[in-house]
Design an enzyme around this catalytic site. Structure first.
Site, mmCIF file in Angstrom:
data_model
loop_
_atom_site.group_PDB
_atom_site.id
_atom_site.type_symbol
_atom_site.label_atom_id
_atom_site.label_comp_id
_atom_site.label_asym_id
_atom_site.label_seq_id
_atom_site.Cartn_x
_atom_site.Cartn_y
_atom_site.Cartn_z
ATOM 1 N N ARG A 107 21.978 10.435 -21.815
ATOM 2 C CA ARG A 107 20.690 10.960 -21.353
ATOM 3 C C ARG A 107 20.240 12.168 -22.183
ATOM 4 N NH1 ARG A 107 24.132 13.873 -18.339
ATOM 5 N NH2 ARG A 107 23.429 15.783 -17.333
ATOM 6 N N CYS B 59 34.846 49.610 -27.275
ATOM 7 C CA CYS B 59 35.516 48.669 -26.351
ATOM 8 C C CYS B 59 36.363 49.442 -25.335
ATOM 9 C CB CYS B 59 36.404 47.717 -27.152
ATOM 10 S SG CYS B 59 37.505 46.736 -26.127
ATOM 11 N N CYS C 227 40.318 48.531 -26.142
ATOM 12 C CA CYS C 227 41.027 48.823 -27.389
ATOM 13 C C CYS C 227 41.940 50.048 -27.233
ATOM 14 C CB CYS C 227 40.027 49.066 -28.524
ATOM 15 S SG CYS C 227 39.493 47.567 -29.368
ATOM 16 N N ASP D 78 40.410 49.167 -12.902
ATOM 17 C CA ASP D 78 39.668 50.344 -12.428
ATOM 18 C C ASP D 78 38.631 49.968 -11.369
ATOM 19 O OD1 ASP D 78 40.913 52.217 -14.293
ATOM 20 O OD2 ASP D 78 39.772 51.186 -15.856
ATOM 21 N N HIS E 159 41.306 43.658 -31.188
ATOM 22 C CA HIS E 159 40.092 43.345 -30.447
ATOM 23 C C HIS E 159 39.622 41.908 -30.676
ATOM 24 C CE1 HIS E 159 36.279 44.431 -28.489
ATOM 25 N NE2 HIS E 159 35.658 43.784 -29.464
ATOM 26 N N ASN F 69 39.324 34.728 -17.961
ATOM 27 C CA ASN F 69 37.954 34.269 -18.191
ATOM 28 C C ASN F 69 37.669 34.494 -19.647
ATOM 29 O OD1 ASN F 69 37.307 33.788 -15.449
ATOM 30 N ND2 ASN F 69 36.994 35.979 -15.161
ATOM 31 N N SER G 81 33.767 40.018 -19.194
ATOM 32 C CA SER G 81 32.937 41.203 -19.355
ATOM 33 C C SER G 81 33.193 41.873 -20.697
ATOM 34 C CB SER G 81 33.235 42.185 -18.222
ATOM 35 O OG SER G 81 34.608 42.538 -18.230
ATOM 36 N N HIS H 79 37.427 41.537 -25.919
ATOM 37 C CA HIS H 79 38.820 41.866 -26.260
ATOM 38 C C HIS H 79 39.734 40.929 -25.464
ATOM 39 C CE1 HIS H 79 41.676 45.164 -27.676
ATOM 40 N NE2 HIS H 79 42.428 44.246 -27.110
ATOM 41 N N HIS I 276 42.049 39.322 -23.117
ATOM 42 C CA HIS I 276 42.754 39.887 -21.966
ATOM 43 C C HIS I 276 42.746 38.876 -20.833
ATOM 44 C CE1 HIS I 276 38.497 40.535 -21.038
ATOM 45 N NE2 HIS I 276 38.842 40.519 -19.767
ATOM 46 N N GLN J 12 43.424 38.666 -16.284
ATOM 47 C CA GLN J 12 43.505 39.453 -15.069
ATOM 48 C C GLN J 12 44.605 38.904 -14.175
ATOM 49 O OE1 GLN J 12 40.033 40.811 -12.998
ATOM 50 N NE2 GLN J 12 38.665 39.794 -14.455
ATOM 51 N N HIS K 28 49.035 27.965 -11.579
ATOM 52 C CA HIS K 28 49.282 27.705 -10.167
ATOM 53 C C HIS K 28 50.783 27.567 -9.988
ATOM 54 C CE1 HIS K 28 45.028 26.112 -9.017
ATOM 55 N NE2 HIS K 28 45.170 27.394 -8.765
ATOM 56 N N HIS L 194 45.730 25.379 -15.326
ATOM 57 C CA HIS L 194 44.477 24.635 -15.508
ATOM 58 C C HIS L 194 43.592 25.361 -16.511
ATOM 59 C CE1 HIS L 194 44.995 22.184 -11.792
ATOM 60 N NE2 HIS L 194 45.494 23.279 -11.272
ATOM 61 N N PHE M 53 26.725 21.903 -15.948
ATOM 62 C CA PHE M 53 26.433 22.696 -14.757
ATOM 63 C C PHE M 53 27.001 21.991 -13.533
ATOM 64 C CE2 PHE M 53 23.161 24.207 -17.654
ATOM 65 C CZ PHE M 53 23.180 25.574 -17.419
ATOM 66 N N TYR N 84 23.861 18.012 -6.897
ATOM 67 C CA TYR N 84 24.755 17.051 -6.244
ATOM 68 C C TYR N 84 26.159 17.624 -6.099
ATOM 69 C CZ TYR N 84 26.688 12.583 -4.842
ATOM 70 O OH TYR N 84 27.296 11.597 -4.122
ATOM 71 N N GLU N 85 26.616 18.332 -7.159
ATOM 72 C CA GLU N 85 27.972 18.896 -7.131
ATOM 73 C C GLU N 85 28.137 19.933 -6.018
ATOM 74 O OE1 GLU N 85 26.328 18.454 -10.024
ATOM 75 O OE2 GLU N 85 27.697 17.583 -11.493
HETATM 76 P P1 H2U Z 1 36.780 40.117 -17.103
HETATM 77 O O1 H2U Z 1 36.385 40.181 -18.525
HETATM 78 O O2 H2U Z 1 37.441 38.816 -16.726
HETATM 79 O O3 H2U Z 1 35.678 40.504 -16.174
HETATM 80 O O4 H2U Z 1 37.957 41.190 -16.891
HETATM 81 C C1 H2U Z 1 37.798 42.533 -17.212
HETATM 82 C C2 H2U Z 1 38.307 43.355 -16.064
HETATM 83 O O5 H2U Z 1 38.577 44.643 -16.568
HETATM 84 C C3 H2U Z 1 37.293 43.496 -14.953
HETATM 85 O O6 H2U Z 1 37.865 43.051 -13.738
HETATM 86 C C4 H2U Z 1 38.205 45.606 -15.635
HETATM 87 C C5 H2U Z 1 37.029 45.012 -14.889
HETATM 88 O O7 H2U Z 1 36.990 45.481 -13.570
HETATM 89 N N1 H2U Z 1 37.891 46.830 -16.341
HETATM 90 C C6 H2U Z 1 38.591 47.981 -16.024
HETATM 91 O O8 H2U Z 1 39.438 47.957 -15.142
HETATM 92 N N2 H2U Z 1 38.314 49.135 -16.704
HETATM 93 C C7 H2U Z 1 37.374 49.228 -17.688
HETATM 94 O O9 H2U Z 1 37.188 50.269 -18.255
HETATM 95 C C8 H2U Z 1 36.586 48.052 -18.079
HETATM 96 C C9 H2U Z 1 36.874 46.776 -17.361
HETATM 97 ZN ZN ZN Z 2 38.826 45.995 -27.932
#
Ligand code: H2U
Ligand code: ZN
Length: 338
Positions: free
Chosen positions: A29, A50, A53, A76, A113, A153, A161, A164, A166, A168, A281, A298, A312, A316-317
């Site tokens: 499609r 950053c 860093c 934080d 980074h 993520n 966010s 760099h 990383h 969680q 998991h 996963h 997306f 339906y999903e």
């Molecule tokens: P994400 O990129 O998956 O959002 O993970 C970054 C995490 O880092 C996010 O949960 C944390 C954010 O709260 N963070 C800190 O703890 N301190 C910072 O100075 C920046 C981001």
């Molecule tokens: Zn960095």
């Protein structure tokens, strides 16, 4: 007879007891909807702005040490806090709330980074695995922590966010929804058949090889029969084990190896630093043995047909059942070829 690679059908996920609608004929499609921005500009080795860093100040004001390998800190802006008391609210069986204590941490994979898992060397990636094992042990040993969720993520499209590399770790008093679903299925399977659901699934997949992406001595990477995301992958430990802390040294290196290899395939698929959500998991840390649990991870990547067209999960999903276009077998074949 149905052509399972072409005709509309639904497939069952025995881990969640949920169905996915598969409509492979729809890949033809046209798409005139949202296009994602293509690859973010190449990142420098060090970014003075950053938050992650070495040596830089984080958003909360704390300064990172001049770390040289992996670096773990308490988030934080943690979603969960350890000092949350115990409380419960209930009205008429309809309004229910519970206090949820927990600990959230961030793990920087390396000081660099721009060094994603696909580009890290195996020794450095092995240190990341060792860090995950240490964190699982440290957090899981606390009486008020019953589940430790390790996840990454990757990429702005998945809500990361910061570029760099990383991940969680969110650890909580309660066992989260997705984990509970998988726990119930694995428990039921073990009670009914005296076997492990994922050991049996792995046997089927290794016999057919249709959905295998690759394997090494310790792990198998495959597109699950019931995948929802177009290029979804599961990593499954070859040996039955309940958690990441049960990996022996060879298996820890095997995990590092398959992570590097799978993320490399992803990057080559659409020639872009591939976005995804990834996570493990494993057994809850509630003090029980949980022999029903089989360690796995996963990858849920959103891209569908190019670096700019994503899948997306809407309409339906959201209201009915998840749906996918490309058959799991076709996705596995494409991932094997890159
Ligand atoms: P994400 O990129 O998956 O959002 O993970 C970054 C995490 O880092 C996010 O949960 C944390 C954010 O709260 N963070 C800190 O703890 N301190 C910072 O100075 C920046 C981001
Ligand atoms: Zn960095």
């Amino acid at each position: 007879m149905l052509d399972w690679k072409q005709d509309p059908h639904r497939r069952y996920n025995p881990l969640t007891h949920e169905w996915v609608l598969v409509s492979p004929h729809r890949t033809q499609r046209p798409w005139q909807g949202q296009m994602e921005e293509t690859a973010a500009a190449a990142q420098p080795e060090y970014d003075p702005t950053c938050y992650l860093c070495p040596g830089n100040s984080r958003a909360g004001g704390v300064r990172n040490p001049p770390y040289a390998s992996t670096f773990v800190f308490d988030n934080d802006f943690a979603a969960l806090k350890p000092d949350t008391g115990v409380d419960r609210f209930e009205r008429g069986g309809l309004l229910l709330a519970e206090a949820e204590p927990g600990i959230c941490r961030v793990v920087c994979f390396s000081p660099r980074h721009n060094l994603t898992m696909a580009n890290m060397d195996l020794d450095a990636l092995r240190l990341v695995v060792d860090t995950w094992v240490d964190q699982f042990g440290d957090l899981g040993a606390r009486p008020f922590i019953n589940y430790v969720q390790i996840f990454e993520n990757r990429g702005a499209m998945m809500g990361a966010s910061n570029p760099h590399p990383h991940c969680q770790i969110w650890s909580s008093r309660s066992v989260p929804n997705e984990v509970t679903k998988e726990q119930v299925s694995q428990q039921d399977w073990r009670e009914d058949r005296g076997a492990c659901l994922l050991c049996e699934y792995l046997r089927l997949e290794r016999a057919s090889r249709e959905r295998l992406v690759e394997e090494n001595e310790s792990f198998v990477a495959l597109v699950p029969f019931w995948a929802v995301w177009p290029f979804e992958i599961m990593l499954i430990a070859k040996r039955h084990m309940t958690g990441i802390d049960r990996l022996n040294p060879t298996e820890r290196s095997g995990l590092a190896g398959i992570l590097k290899s799978v993320t490399g395939r992803y990057d080559r698929l659409f020639k872009v630093s591939f976005p995804y959500s990834f996570g493990f998991h494993q057994r809850p840390t509630d003090g029980l043995t949980h022999d029903e649990w089989h360690l796995h991870a996963h990858f849920f990547p959103p891209l569908l047909r190019s670096a700019t067209v994503r899948k997306f999960l809407v309409g339906y999903e959201m209201l009915a059942t998840p749906q996918r276009d490309i058959a799991a077998e076709t996705a596995a074949e494409r991932l094997r070829q890159v």
